[in-house]
Design a protein around this motif. Structure first.
Motif, short mmCIF file in Angstrom:
data_model
loop_
_atom_site.label_atom_id
_atom_site.label_comp_id
_atom_site.label_asym_id
_atom_site.label_seq_id
_atom_site.Cartn_x
_atom_site.Cartn_y
_atom_site.Cartn_z
N LEU A 80 13.59 61.36 73.70
CA LEU A 80 12.28 61.98 73.89
C LEU A 80 11.34 61.58 72.76
O LEU A 80 11.75 61.40 71.62
N HIS A 81 10.07 61.47 73.12
CA HIS A 81 9.06 61.11 72.11
C HIS A 81 8.80 62.25 71.14
O HIS A 81 8.82 62.08 69.93
N ASN A 82 8.53 63.42 71.71
CA ASN A 82 8.29 64.60 70.88
C ASN A 82 8.84 65.82 71.62
O ASN A 82 8.13 66.45 72.39
N PRO A 83 10.12 66.14 71.40
CA PRO A 83 10.77 67.22 72.15
C PRO A 83 10.07 68.57 72.06
O PRO A 83 10.18 69.38 72.97
N ASP A 84 9.32 68.81 70.98
CA ASP A 84 8.66 70.10 70.81
C ASP A 84 7.36 70.22 71.61
O ASP A 84 6.82 71.30 71.75
N LYS A 99 15.86 74.48 85.22
CA LYS A 99 16.35 74.34 83.86
C LYS A 99 15.15 74.26 82.91
O LYS A 99 14.41 73.29 82.92
N ARG A 100 14.98 75.29 82.10
CA ARG A 100 13.84 75.30 81.17
C ARG A 100 14.34 74.92 79.78
O ARG A 100 14.74 75.76 78.98
N TYR A 101 14.34 73.62 79.51
CA TYR A 101 14.71 73.18 78.18
C TYR A 101 14.08 71.83 77.88
O TYR A 101 13.43 71.23 78.73
N LYS A 102 14.30 71.32 76.68
CA LYS A 102 13.59 70.14 76.21
C LYS A 102 14.38 68.84 76.40
O LYS A 102 13.82 67.77 76.27
N ILE A 160 4.49 76.58 79.15
CA ILE A 160 5.65 76.81 80.01
C ILE A 160 6.88 77.13 79.17
O ILE A 160 7.63 78.06 79.47
N LEU A 161 7.09 76.36 78.11
CA LEU A 161 8.27 76.57 77.26
C LEU A 161 8.23 77.91 76.53
O LEU A 161 9.27 78.46 76.19
N SER A 162 7.03 78.43 76.31
CA SER A 162 6.90 79.70 75.58
C SER A 162 7.02 80.93 76.48
O SER A 162 7.06 82.05 75.98
N LEU A 163 7.09 80.72 77.79
CA LEU A 163 7.19 81.85 78.72
C LEU A 163 8.54 82.55 78.58
O LEU A 163 9.57 81.92 78.33
N LYS A 164 8.53 83.86 78.78
CA LYS A 164 9.78 84.62 78.82
C LYS A 164 10.49 84.31 80.13
O LYS A 164 9.86 83.87 81.10
N PRO A 165 11.81 84.51 80.19
CA PRO A 165 12.57 84.17 81.40
C PRO A 165 12.00 84.77 82.68
O PRO A 165 11.92 84.09 83.70
#
Length: 279
Positions: A47-51, A193-196, A137-142
């Motif tokens: 990945l270029h920038n996983p964060d 799947k919510r991950y990087k 999206i990544l900061s959303l709660k489950p």
């Protein structure tokens, strides 16, 4: 094997588009360059920038190849994301990446930064809004991500959408029905799947095993990316079909469906001076 600098992928990009008939999607071009340069999965999955984004380093550098070639005048892209040659391109023309890069540097006279093989900084990076959405999206709660998934699928044409993931239903997170012109309907099960990171072929095989006998199609959604092997597994001949939506596709869908995204069109007005003189 190291990831080739964008300068080394510029001419292969031209070659691949030529072999595609003069135009291609971003994915078609990327797959062609990867195959042409024989890049292994260990390279293409980085990945270029996983964060900030699910974009791979190879995709990032290929994006700069297209940007340079567009400024140089060889490529153009449509609103649908199709890249094609301009009239300037002639098959067999002799070009070098150094020539293209130097020409683009001269075009960007106002830039004070130098463009290097590893950090093409002279041209503004056109993906800020994508990174912003991806971070949201990544900061959303489950439970919020669950609601987003439901809304997205409903807006895309699904009915009877249910989320079943909390019950540990064999790796299936939900199900729904897709209707086509109110005549045909397909039962679809999906996994989110919510991950990087990258989703490999093993996850696709496990998902297919869970969906056997329960749906007509499968849909695998991730905020990350899919490896090339995972993509091949999803479309393997003789196996139940599985459609894939990665992080970039997810962002594009939100934009297309105007979910959390506003798009403003700018009107450009040009005055026809000679018209007034003829009155």
């Amino acid at each position: 094997m190291n990831i080739p600098p964008y300068s080394e992928m510029m001419l292969p990009t031209i070659q691949v588009i030529d072999e595609l008939g003069g135009s291609g999607t971003i994915q078609e071009i990327a797959d062609g360059v990867i195959q042409l340069l024989k890049l292994p999965e260990s390279v293409t999955s980085q990945l270029h920038n996983p964060d900030k984004s699910s974009q791979t380093e190879v995709e990032y550098r290929l994006a700069w190849c297209r940007t340079y070639l567009k400024i140089f005048g060889l490529l153009q892209n449509s609103e649908r994301g199709i890249w094609s040659f301009t009239d300037k391109y002639q098959r067999g023309m002799k070009l070098t990446s150094e020539e293209i890069i130097q020409n683009v540097r001269k075009t960007n006279k106002n830039s004070k930064k130098k463009v290097t093989n590893e950090s093409p900084e002279a041209i503004p990076e056109p993906i800020d809004w994508r990174e912003t959405i991806h971070q949201k999206i990544l900061s959303l709660k489950p439970d919020a991500f669950e609601r987003l998934t439901k809304r997205l699928l409903r807006e895309a044409g699904f009915v009877q959408v249910e989320v079943t993931g909390q019950s540990g239903d064999g790796g299936i997170d939900g199900k729904g029905i897709v209707k086509i012109q109110d005549v045909l309907s397909y039962h679809v099960v999906f996994q989110c799947k919510r991950y990087k990171g990258s989703v490999g072929p093993g996850a696709i095989r496990d998902f297919r095993g869970a969906m056997v006998g329960r749906a007509d199609k499968g849909l695998f959604i991730t905020t990350g990316t899919f490896t090339r092997e995972a993509t091949k597994e999803a479309t393997r001949d003789g196996a139940s079909p599985i459609d894939l939506i990665d992080g970039d596709d997810l962002v594009d869908l939100l934009k297309k469906l105007r979910l959390g995204v506003s798009v403003r069109m700018v009107e450009e007005v040009e005055v026809d001076g000679p018209w007034f003189e003829k009155i």
